[in-house]
Design a protein around this motif. Structure first.
Motif, PDB file in Angstrom:
ATOM      1  N   ARG A  88      14.269   8.919  -5.962  1.00  0.00           N
ATOM      2  CA  ARG A  88      13.087   9.767  -6.172  1.00  0.00           C
ATOM      3  C   ARG A  88      11.797   8.942  -6.270  1.00  0.00           C
ATOM      4  N   GLU A  89      11.819   7.791  -5.559  1.00  0.00           N
ATOM      5  CA  GLU A  89      10.659   6.892  -5.559  1.00  0.00           C
ATOM      6  C   GLU A  89      10.161   6.566  -4.157  1.00  0.00           C
ATOM      7  N   LEU A  90      11.028   6.676  -3.170  1.00  0.00           N
ATOM      8  CA  LEU A  90      10.646   6.288  -1.803  1.00  0.00           C
ATOM      9  C   LEU A  90      11.306   7.242  -0.813  1.00  0.00           C
ATOM     10  N   SER A  91      10.521   7.657   0.164  1.00  0.00           N
ATOM     11  CA  SER A  91      11.019   8.579   1.188  1.00  0.00           C
ATOM     12  C   SER A  91      11.152   7.843   2.522  1.00  0.00           C
ATOM     13  N   TYR A  92      12.353   7.924   3.090  1.00  0.00           N
ATOM     14  CA  TYR A  92      12.653   7.365   4.410  1.00  0.00           C
ATOM     15  C   TYR A  92      12.679   8.537   5.382  1.00  0.00           C
ATOM     16  N   ARG A 112       4.282   6.812  -1.809  1.00  0.00           N
ATOM     17  CA  ARG A 112       3.193   7.423  -2.560  1.00  0.00           C
ATOM     18  C   ARG A 112       3.759   8.548  -3.422  1.00  0.00           C
ATOM     19  N   PRO A 113       3.473   8.546  -4.715  1.00  0.00           N
ATOM     20  CA  PRO A 113       4.099   9.520  -5.625  1.00  0.00           C
ATOM     21  C   PRO A 113       3.925  10.963  -5.182  1.00  0.00           C
ATOM     22  N   SER A 125       0.829  -1.206   0.000  1.00  0.00           N
ATOM     23  CA  SER A 125       0.000   0.000   0.000  1.00  0.00           C
ATOM     24  C   SER A 125       0.868   1.262   0.000  1.00  0.00           C
ATOM     25  N   ARG A 126       2.181   1.095  -0.249  1.00  0.00           N
ATOM     26  CA  ARG A 126       3.141   2.186  -0.425  1.00  0.00           C
ATOM     27  C   ARG A 126       3.451   2.954   0.860  1.00  0.00           C
ATOM     28  N   SER A 127       3.217   2.338   2.018  1.00  0.00           N
ATOM     29  CA  SER A 127       3.549   3.017   3.268  1.00  0.00           C
ATOM     30  C   SER A 127       3.784   1.986   4.365  1.00  0.00           C
ATOM     31  N   HIS A 182       6.547  15.803  -3.093  1.00  0.00           N
ATOM     32  CA  HIS A 182       6.594  16.892  -2.107  1.00  0.00           C
ATOM     33  C   HIS A 182       7.951  16.938  -1.417  1.00  0.00           C
ATOM     34  N   ARG A 183       8.492  15.786  -1.012  1.00  0.00           N
ATOM     35  CA  ARG A 183       9.793  15.745  -0.363  1.00  0.00           C
ATOM     36  C   ARG A 183      10.896  16.201  -1.329  1.00  0.00           C
ATOM     37  N   MET A 184      10.812  15.829  -2.594  1.00  0.00           N
ATOM     38  CA  MET A 184      11.827  16.243  -3.556  1.00  0.00           C
ATOM     39  C   MET A 184      11.768  17.750  -3.800  1.00  0.00           C
ATOM     40  N   ARG A 185      10.591  18.325  -3.853  1.00  0.00           N
ATOM     41  CA  ARG A 185      10.484  19.775  -4.004  1.00  0.00           C
ATOM     42  C   ARG A 185      11.071  20.472  -2.773  1.00  0.00           C
ATOM     43  N   GLN A 186      10.802  19.890  -1.600  1.00  0.00           N
ATOM     44  CA  GLN A 186      11.332  20.470  -0.369  1.00  0.00           C
ATOM     45  C   GLN A 186      12.851  20.418  -0.361  1.00  0.00           C
ATOM     46  N   PHE A 187      13.435  19.285  -0.743  1.00  0.00           N
ATOM     47  CA  PHE A 187      14.890  19.165  -0.765  1.00  0.00           C
ATOM     48  C   PHE A 187      15.494  20.098  -1.811  1.00  0.00           C
TER      49      PHE A 187
END
Length: 355
Positions: A298-302, A320-321, A185-187, A326-331
Motif C-alpha cells: 500500500r505504498e507503491l503502485s506498479y 505518490r501517496p 521523486s516517487r515516479s 486512489h489505486r487502493m480505493r479502486q481495488f
C-alpha cells in the motif's frame, strides 16, 4: 618604329601600376670590437696627452720622462674609465635582468599560489562532497555496503582495457542513476513490461500485495518470468504477507476452464484469487479497469499501460501517496463488489462441479 618598349593600357585607358620594387638592404656598418675600440680610445688619449705635455714641457722645461709618464698615466686612466663605464653598463643590465627575473618569479609564484589554492579548494570540495555523500548513505535506510561496492566496482570497470565493457558499464550506471533519480521523486517508468521490476518488488514486500490481472496478460502466466514471480509470492506468503488478486474479464462467457484453472492454481499457493466478469458489476465499480496494476505494501503502485492493440507498452512505478490511495480505493471497490457475486470467490469448472 623606334626602340622604346611598348606600353600597355588597361581597359580603363590607364597604364598598369608599376610592380613594387623591393627595398634595398641597408648596408651594414663596420662593427669595431669593443676591446679594439678601447685600445684606440686609449691610444688617442695617450697621443693627445703626450702632445699637451710636450707643449707644456717647452714652456716649463720639464723632462721627457715626465711627459711620457704623464701621458701613460692619462692613457691608463682613460682605459680604466672605459672599463668602469662598461662595468657600470653591464651592472645595470644585470640589475635590470635580475629585477625582471625577480618580477617574473613573483608573478609565477603568485600564479602558482592561486592555482594551488584553487586546486586544494577543489579537492577539499570533492572530499567534502564525498564525505557528505557517504554520511547520507550511512544515515539512509539503503545498504551502505552495497553503495560502496557499486562505486568500487564501477571504478574497477573504468580501469579495464576493454572499451565495450566500459561503455556498457557507463550506460548501466547512467540507467541506474536515472532510475534512482526518478524514484526520489516517487515516479519512474520504462517502455514495455518490466518484469525485473515486478519480481524485485515482490521480493521486497513486507505486508500486502493487491493486484488486478486483465485478459491482456493471460499468456504471461505460462512464461518463465511468471514462474519466478509466483515463487517470489510464495516466499512472501511464508513470511506472512497477504496477497489478493482479481482476474478481470469482460463477460461471464469469458470465464472458461483456462481462467478457472489459472485462478485455482493460484489459490492452491494460498493466494486469495478471484475471477469476475465486469459486466456483472455496477458501472461505478468498473472505473479504471482498463489496465493492470499492483499495489505493494500500500505504498507503491506498479502499473502496465496498453496501447491501442492491447499490447503492454509502458510500465510505471508511482509512489505518490495520493495516487497509491486512489489505486487502493479502486481495488477495494472491485474486491468488495465481487463479494456479492456467488461465483467470484470460488470459480467453478465447466461441468459445474467444484474442483
Amino acid at each position: 618604329m623606334n626602340g622604346a618598349p611598348a606600353t600597355t593600357t588597361t581597359t580603363t585607358g590607364q597604364p598598369p601600376p608599376a610592380a613594387p620594387v623591393p627595398p634595398r638592404p641597408e648596408p651594414r656598418g663596420l662593427r669595431v670590437p669593443p676591446v679594439l675600440m678601447k685600445i684606440l680610445v686609449t691610444a688617442l688619449v695617450f697621443v693627445i696627452a703626450l702632445l699637451v705635455t710636450n707643449a707644456l714641457d717647452q714652456k716649463q722645461g720639464a723632462g721627457d720622462v715626465w711627459n711620457l709618464t704623464a701621458s701613460v698615466v692619462i692613457g691608463g686612466a682613460a682605459l680604466i674609465v672605459q672599463y668602469l663605464v662598461d662595468f657600470e653598463k653591464r651592472l645595470e643590465e644585470i640589475e635590470t635582468s635580475q629585477a625582471d627575473m625577480i618580477r617574473d618569479v613573483k608573478d609565477n609564484l603568485v600564479n602558482h599560489h592561486v592555482a594551488l589554492t584553487e586546486l586544494v579548494d577543489d579537492r577539499f570540495r570533492q572530499i567534502n562532497a564525498a564525505t557528505e555523500l557517504f554520511s547520507n548513505v550511512d544515515r539512509s535506510v539503503l545498504r551502505s555496503d552495497a553503495v560502496i561496492k557499486l562505486a568500487r566496482r564501477a571504478t574497477e570497470c573504468g580501469k579495464l582495457n576493454n572499451e565495450t565493457v566500459k561503455t556498457f558499464a557507463s550506460e548501466e550506471i547512467e540507467r541506474l542513476a536515472g532510475l534512482l533519480e526518478n524514484l526520489s521523486s516517487r515516479s519512474a517508468d520504462c517502455l514495455g513490461e518490466n518484469q525485473d521490476w515486478l519480481i524485485g518488488l515482490t521480493r521486497c514486500i513486507k505486508h500486502s500485495l493487491d493486484a488486478t490481472s486483465t485478459s491482456v496478460d493471460r499468456h504471461f502466466w505460462g512464461s518463465e518470468p511468471a514462474a519466478r514471480y509466483l515463487e517470489a509470492q510464495s516466499d512472501a506468503l511464508s513470511n506472512g504477507v497477504e496477497i489478493r488478486r482479481l482476474f478481470l474479464v469482460d463477460t461471464p462467457e469469458e470465464i472458461d476452464d483456462e481462467v478457472r484453472a489459472l485462478c485455482n492454481n493460484q489459490r492452491a499457493l494460498e493466494i486469495d484469487a478471484r475471477v469476475v466478469a465486469l459486466s456483472e458489476l455496477p458501472a461505478w465499480a468498473q472505473l479504471g479497469t482498463k489496465s493492470d496494476f499492483i499495489v505493494f505494501d500500500r505504498e507503491l503502485s506498479y502499473e502496465i499501460d496498453q496501447d491501442t492493440k492491447d499490447v503492454n507498452a509502458k510500465t510505471t512505478l508511482n509512489a505518490r501517496p495520493g495516487h497509491v490511495e486512489h489505486r487502493m480505493r479502486q481495488f477495494t471497490r472491485l474486491w468488495d463488489a465481487t463479494l456479492r457475486l456467488p461465483d467470484a470467490g470460488i470459480p467453478q469448472p465447466a461441468d459445474g462441479r467444484p474442483d
